[in-house]
Structure formats: structure tokens, C-alpha cells
Write an enzyme that holds these catalytic residues in place. Structure first.
Site, PDB file in Angstrom:
ATOM      1  N   ASP A  14     -27.295  28.217  17.748  1.00  8.58           N
ATOM      2  CA  ASP A  14     -26.871  27.132  18.642  1.00  8.58           C
ATOM      3  C   ASP A  14     -25.381  27.287  18.959  1.00  8.58           C
ATOM      4  OD1 ASP A  14     -26.772  24.718  20.041  1.00  8.58           O
ATOM      5  OD2 ASP A  14     -27.968  23.642  18.578  1.00  8.58           O
ATOM      6  N   CYS A 237     -25.937  23.508  24.449  1.00  8.87           N
ATOM      7  CA  CYS A 237     -27.084  24.130  25.098  1.00  8.87           C
ATOM      8  C   CYS A 237     -26.738  24.311  26.564  1.00  8.87           C
ATOM      9  CB  CYS A 237     -28.332  23.257  24.941  1.00  8.87           C
ATOM     10  SG  CYS A 237     -29.736  23.915  25.841  1.00  8.87           S
ATOM     11  N   ASN A 246     -22.972  21.338  17.838  1.00 10.78           N
ATOM     12  CA  ASN A 246     -23.577  20.603  16.726  1.00 10.78           C
ATOM     13  C   ASN A 246     -22.465  19.974  15.903  1.00 10.78           C
ATOM     14  OD1 ASN A 246     -25.781  23.211  16.574  1.00 10.78           O
ATOM     15  ND2 ASN A 246     -26.566  21.159  16.468  1.00 10.78           N
TER      16      ASN A 246
HETATM   17  P1  HMG Z   1     -40.686  31.270  32.145  1.00  9.49           P
HETATM   18  O1  HMG Z   1     -39.986  31.721  33.385  1.00  9.49           O
HETATM   19  O2  HMG Z   1     -41.504  30.033  32.269  1.00  9.49           O
HETATM   20  O3  HMG Z   1     -41.559  32.389  31.457  1.00  9.49           O
HETATM   21  O4  HMG Z   1     -39.580  31.069  31.039  1.00  9.49           O
HETATM   22  P2  HMG Z   1     -42.499  33.494  32.015  1.00  9.49           P
HETATM   23  O5  HMG Z   1     -43.545  33.671  30.974  1.00  9.49           O
HETATM   24  O6  HMG Z   1     -42.912  33.181  33.420  1.00  9.49           O
HETATM   25  O7  HMG Z   1     -41.572  34.795  32.042  1.00  9.49           O
HETATM   26  C1  HMG Z   1     -40.447  34.919  32.889  1.00  9.49           C
HETATM   27  C2  HMG Z   1     -39.606  36.104  32.439  1.00  9.49           C
HETATM   28  O8  HMG Z   1     -39.105  35.863  31.115  1.00  9.49           O
HETATM   29  C3  HMG Z   1     -40.387  37.420  32.335  1.00  9.49           C
HETATM   30  O9  HMG Z   1     -39.465  38.457  32.539  1.00  9.49           O
HETATM   31  C4  HMG Z   1     -40.802  37.451  30.898  1.00  9.49           C
HETATM   32  O10 HMG Z   1     -41.063  38.738  30.413  1.00  9.49           O
HETATM   33  C5  HMG Z   1     -39.600  36.875  30.226  1.00  9.49           C
HETATM   34  P3  HMG Z   1     -39.265  39.146  34.010  1.00  9.49           P
HETATM   35  O11 HMG Z   1     -40.635  39.576  34.395  1.00  9.49           O
HETATM   36  O12 HMG Z   1     -38.699  38.063  34.900  1.00  9.49           O
HETATM   37  O13 HMG Z   1     -38.295  40.234  33.730  1.00  9.49           O
HETATM   38  N1  HMG Z   1     -39.911  36.229  28.942  1.00  9.49           N
HETATM   39  C6  HMG Z   1     -39.289  36.542  27.789  1.00  9.49           C
HETATM   40  N2  HMG Z   1     -38.338  37.451  27.484  1.00  9.49           N
HETATM   41  C7  HMG Z   1     -37.944  37.508  26.210  1.00  9.49           C
HETATM   42  N3  HMG Z   1     -38.442  36.721  25.236  1.00  9.49           N
HETATM   43  C8  HMG Z   1     -39.398  35.810  25.503  1.00  9.49           C
HETATM   44  C9  HMG Z   1     -39.860  35.710  26.830  1.00  9.49           C
HETATM   45  N4  HMG Z   1     -40.782  34.916  27.425  1.00  9.49           N
HETATM   46  C10 HMG Z   1     -40.802  35.258  28.716  1.00  9.49           C
HETATM   47  N5  HMG Z   1     -39.862  35.031  24.524  1.00  9.49           N
HETATM   48  C11 HMG Z   1     -38.842  30.870  28.784  1.00  9.49           C
HETATM   49  C12 HMG Z   1     -39.885  30.515  29.801  1.00  9.49           C
HETATM   50  C13 HMG Z   1     -39.003  29.897  27.614  1.00  9.49           C
HETATM   51  C14 HMG Z   1     -39.055  32.282  28.321  1.00  9.49           C
HETATM   52  C15 HMG Z   1     -37.423  30.749  29.412  1.00  9.49           C
HETATM   53  O14 HMG Z   1     -37.317  29.510  30.048  1.00  9.49           O
HETATM   54  C16 HMG Z   1     -36.329  30.854  28.368  1.00  9.49           C
HETATM   55  O15 HMG Z   1     -36.134  31.874  27.729  1.00  9.49           O
HETATM   56  N6  HMG Z   1     -35.551  29.775  28.179  1.00  9.49           N
HETATM   57  C17 HMG Z   1     -34.441  29.763  27.240  1.00  9.49           C
HETATM   58  C18 HMG Z   1     -34.511  28.505  26.451  1.00  9.49           C
HETATM   59  C19 HMG Z   1     -33.425  28.483  25.411  1.00  9.49           C
HETATM   60  O16 HMG Z   1     -33.257  29.433  24.658  1.00  9.49           O
HETATM   61  N7  HMG Z   1     -32.659  27.357  25.371  1.00  9.49           N
HETATM   62  C20 HMG Z   1     -31.640  27.169  24.366  1.00  9.49           C
HETATM   63  C21 HMG Z   1     -32.219  26.950  23.001  1.00  9.49           C
HETATM   64  S1  HMG Z   1     -32.980  25.356  22.778  1.00  9.49           S
HETATM   65  C22 HMG Z   1     -31.669  24.360  22.271  1.00  9.49           C
HETATM   66  O17 HMG Z   1     -30.532  24.766  22.248  1.00  9.49           O
HETATM   67  C23 HMG Z   1     -31.992  22.972  21.753  1.00  9.49           C
HETATM   68  C24 HMG Z   1     -31.973  22.897  20.218  1.00  9.49           C
HETATM   69  O18 HMG Z   1     -30.729  23.329  19.700  1.00  9.49           O
HETATM   70  C25 HMG Z   1     -32.238  21.456  19.782  1.00  9.49           C
HETATM   71  C26 HMG Z   1     -31.329  20.448  20.469  1.00  9.49           C
HETATM   72  O19 HMG Z   1     -30.094  20.554  20.342  1.00  9.49           O
HETATM   73  O20 HMG Z   1     -31.880  19.573  21.130  1.00  9.49           O
HETATM   74  C27 HMG Z   1     -33.067  23.768  19.593  1.00  9.49           C
HETATM   75 MG    MG Z   2     -28.948  22.119  19.554  1.00  7.58          MG
END
Ligand code: HMG
Ligand code: MG
Length: 302
Positions: A14, A237, A246
Site C-alpha cells: 500500500d 490508493c 495508511n
Molecule cells: P480488467 O480490465 O477488468 O481485467 O482489470 P481484464 O481481465 O479485462 O484484463 C485487462 C488487462 O489486464 C489484460 O491485459 C489482462 O491480461 C491484464 P492486456 O490484454 O490489456 O495487456 N490483467 C492482469 N495483469 C496482471 N495481473 C493480473 C491481471 N488481470 C488482468 N492479475 C484488474 C481488472 C483488477 C486486473 C485491474 O483493474 C487492476 O489491476 N486494477 C488494479 C487494482 C489495484 O491494484 N488497486 C490498488 C490496490 S487496492 C487498495 O489499495 C485498497 C486496499 O489498500 C484497502 C483500502 O485501503 O481500502 C487494499
Molecule cells: Mg489501503
């Protein structure tokens, strides 16, 4: 209140996911090693998400492999089966799925509805069960959403129950944009704890409005004993506009030790880890305790 508290260190995930400076794999590994040396026995080290979405978390496989022998529990984020496959190939034993209590944030963060995210998590949880992998479940925006505004405690409680029933061993409740205040945090935690034992809940509070410690204290009064925190107060984020990091691990450790709650964290070593990363990023830590201790050291040598 004096029961032990488990801190889950968030700095390398994070913390670094929102930094403009790209941090090398070597520096990320050194940061994690320093955190483990400080006594943080559970560290979230990366995310197997799209590198287009979060370039800072690219090469999380190399990071995870690089720390595998360090004798701590390492967590990584996985949003779907693709992420799970990559995490497992890199040796992950604990993975975290992440949902949101609001539709607006779910769409912005993981590009799907809340219901669709649950469908993505089901095969991850099923495979993890077969593989003996533990799955943690996050819920973002439990006290407010940057897009949808106020969030009802019932929405959080219902989603928490869904993730728990699917097999998540712990539900981490995220105040992603740090807008909560203690009474609202308590109300939300009570709603969730009506269905899930408080021992299975974690608090993941960002400190944007300076309320995180107060909210944690309120949660401790409700019996929650797991706290997510980031060294130096790093983090945020990219999909939560304006949100800061955090709650800082230093600030949490200082508060808990002051309450007579042992954390097992060596403050001096933690500060060294934070200061080293702050050198890499080229900016001072936002943690109040880290700043105060650094200023004290400076006074002592001058
Ligand atoms: P999408 O566009 O819906 O997914 O994204 P898709 O299945 O249609 O795939 C699109 C592209 O992403 C494709 O690649 C896939 O291969 C690739 P392209 O053909 O365009 O080259 N892909 C991936 N690549 C690597 N690893 C994967 C993966 N899945 C698909 N696992 C997806 C959906 C979730 C992948 C995208 O929206 C994403 O990666 N989002 C990032 C979310 C993220 O990391 N956010 C920050 C963390 S969460 C947070 O901080 C909150 C937390 O701290 C709690 C809080 O504070 O509240 C936890
Ligand atoms: Mg967080």
C-alpha cells in the site's frame, strides 16, 4: 485492552503503490528485510495486478521470491485467477482478495461491480482451499467513498459476511480515504461483528483526516486485535483521489506500547527501515512519531 495486537505491515505494498518514484526490486527487498528485522512478522509485499494499472507493483514476483527465506508471513494482493496463478508461481502462501463496499470505488479500482468481483474471487478461494493457501479479504470504503459518499454499515456487514462465508480467514476493513471518525468506526465494526467474530477482523485505516489512531482506539475497544499499518505512514490508493497513507506503523506501535500492549516491534529498527526508504523516495516520513524521533536524534547530536 491489553490483549496482544497483530500488526500487518503495509509499507511495501500500500505504501509504495502510490509513490511517483519507481522503487527498484532490490530496494523493495531491502525495505522488507529491514521491516522483518524490526520485528514485523507479517508484511504485505506486493500485488499481482495489471502493471498498466499499478506500475509500482510490477515485478512483485521477484520481490516475493527475493524475501521467501526471511522467516515472516508475506501477503500479496490478487484481484482474480490470473493474479492467483502468478502469485502461486512466485511461491505465495497467503493472498488477499480486495472488494469495495461501494459500486463507484469497485468500478474505479478493479473495473467491475461488487457482485462481479465476488464471482472473480470464487475460483480464487476454491483453488486456495485446495492448495492450502490462506486468503484474506479486504473491503474498501467502509466509512466513505470518494465517488458514492456515505456508506451504510449494513452494506459493509453484508459484504464482509459474503467474503467470510466464501472462506476468507480474516476481513480487513479499509477506510480508504480516511474520512471516518470514532463513533462511526464503532458503528460499522459493531455491524460487521454481529455476523463475524471480532477476532477475525482487521482495521485498515488511512490517515487522510488525522483520525486513524482515534478510530483504531475505538476499534480496540470493540475487541478488534489486528491492525494494518505502513512504515512512515507511506501509501494511498491511486484510485482514491486525495487519500493519504495508511496509519503509520511508528504511530501505532507508540500508542500500543504506551497502553501496555506489546507489539514485538523494535522502534529503533523500524525507524531505520522507514528512514532508509524515505532516502530512496527523497522525502521525509509523514509519521508524527518518526518525525519526532528523528528530530530528537538531530537535537542530541547538535
Ligand atoms: P480488467 O480490465 O477488468 O481485467 O482489470 P481484464 O481481465 O479485462 O484484463 C485487462 C488487462 O489486464 C489484460 O491485459 C489482462 O491480461 C491484464 P492486456 O490484454 O490489456 O495487456 N490483467 C492482469 N495483469 C496482471 N495481473 C493480473 C491481471 N488481470 C488482468 N492479475 C484488474 C481488472 C483488477 C486486473 C485491474 O483493474 C487492476 O489491476 N486494477 C488494479 C487494482 C489495484 O491494484 N488497486 C490498488 C490496490 S487496492 C487498495 O489499495 C485498497 C486496499 O489498500 C484497502 C483500502 O485501503 O481500502 C487494499
Ligand atoms: Mg489501503
Amino acid at each position: 485492552m491489553s490483549d496482544p495486537v497483530r500488526i500487518i505491515e503495509m509499507g511495501p505494498r500500500d505504501g509504495l503503490q502510490n509513490e511517483e518514484t519507481a522503487v527498484s526490486v532490490e530496494a523493495r527487498i531491502a525495505f522488507i528485510e529491514a521491516l522483518v528485522a524490526a520485528g514485523l512478522d507479517t508484511v504485505e509485499v506486493g500485488a499481482f495486478v495489471s502493471p498498466k494499472a499499478i506500475p509500482q507493483m510490477a515485478s512483485s514476483d521477484a520481490v516475493l521470491r527475493g524475501v521467501a527465506q526471511k522467516g515472516a508471513e508475506f501477503h500479496v494482493l490478487v484481484p482474480n485467477e490470473k493474479g492467483y496463478d502468478a502469485a502461486r508461481a512466485a511461491g505465495a502462501k497467503v493472498v488477499s482478495v480486495f472488494a469495495a463496499a461501494s459500486e463507484g470505488f469497485s468500478r474505479a479500482n478493479i473495473n467491475c461491480t461488487i457482485a462481479e468481483s465476488i464471482e472473480r474471487f470464487k475460483p480464487v478461494l476454491a483453488r486456495a482451499r485446495e492448495d492450502g493457501v490462506k486468503v484474506r479479504g479486504y473491503i474498501s470504503c467502509v466509512l466513505g467513498c470518494p465517488f458514492d459518499g456515505e456508506i451504510k454499515p449494513k452494506a459493509v456487514a453484508d459484504l464482509a459476511s459474503t467474503l467470510f462465508d466464501l472462506g476468507c480467514y480474516e476481513i480487513s476493513l479499509g477506510d480508504t480515504i480516511g474520512v471516518g471518525t470514532p463513533a462511526r468506526a464503532k458503528e460499522m465494526l459493531r455491524a460487521v461483528a454481529a455476523n463475524i467474530p471480532a477476532a477475525r477482523l482487521a482495521m485498515h485505516f488511512h490517515d487522510t483526516y488525522g483520525q486513524a489512531l482515534a478510530n483504531l482506539y475505538a476499534g480496540l475497544e470493540e475487541g478488534v486485535r489486528v491492525i494494518d499499518a505502513a512504515a512512515g505512514g507511506l501509501g494511498g490508493c491511486p484510485y482514491a483521489p486525495g487519500a493519504t497513507g495508511n496509519v503509520a506503523t511508528e504511530d501505532v506501535v507508540y500508542m500500543l506500547e504506551g497502553m501496555g500492549v506489546r507489539t514485538g516491534v523494535d522502534m529503533e529498527k523500524l525507524l531505520a527501515a522507514t528512514n532508509a526508504m524515505s532516502g530512496v523516495l527523497g522525502k521525509p516520513p509523514v509519521s508524527r512519531v518518526a518525525s519526532a524521533l528523528n528530530a530528537k536524534k538531530k537535537r542530541a547530536v547538535s
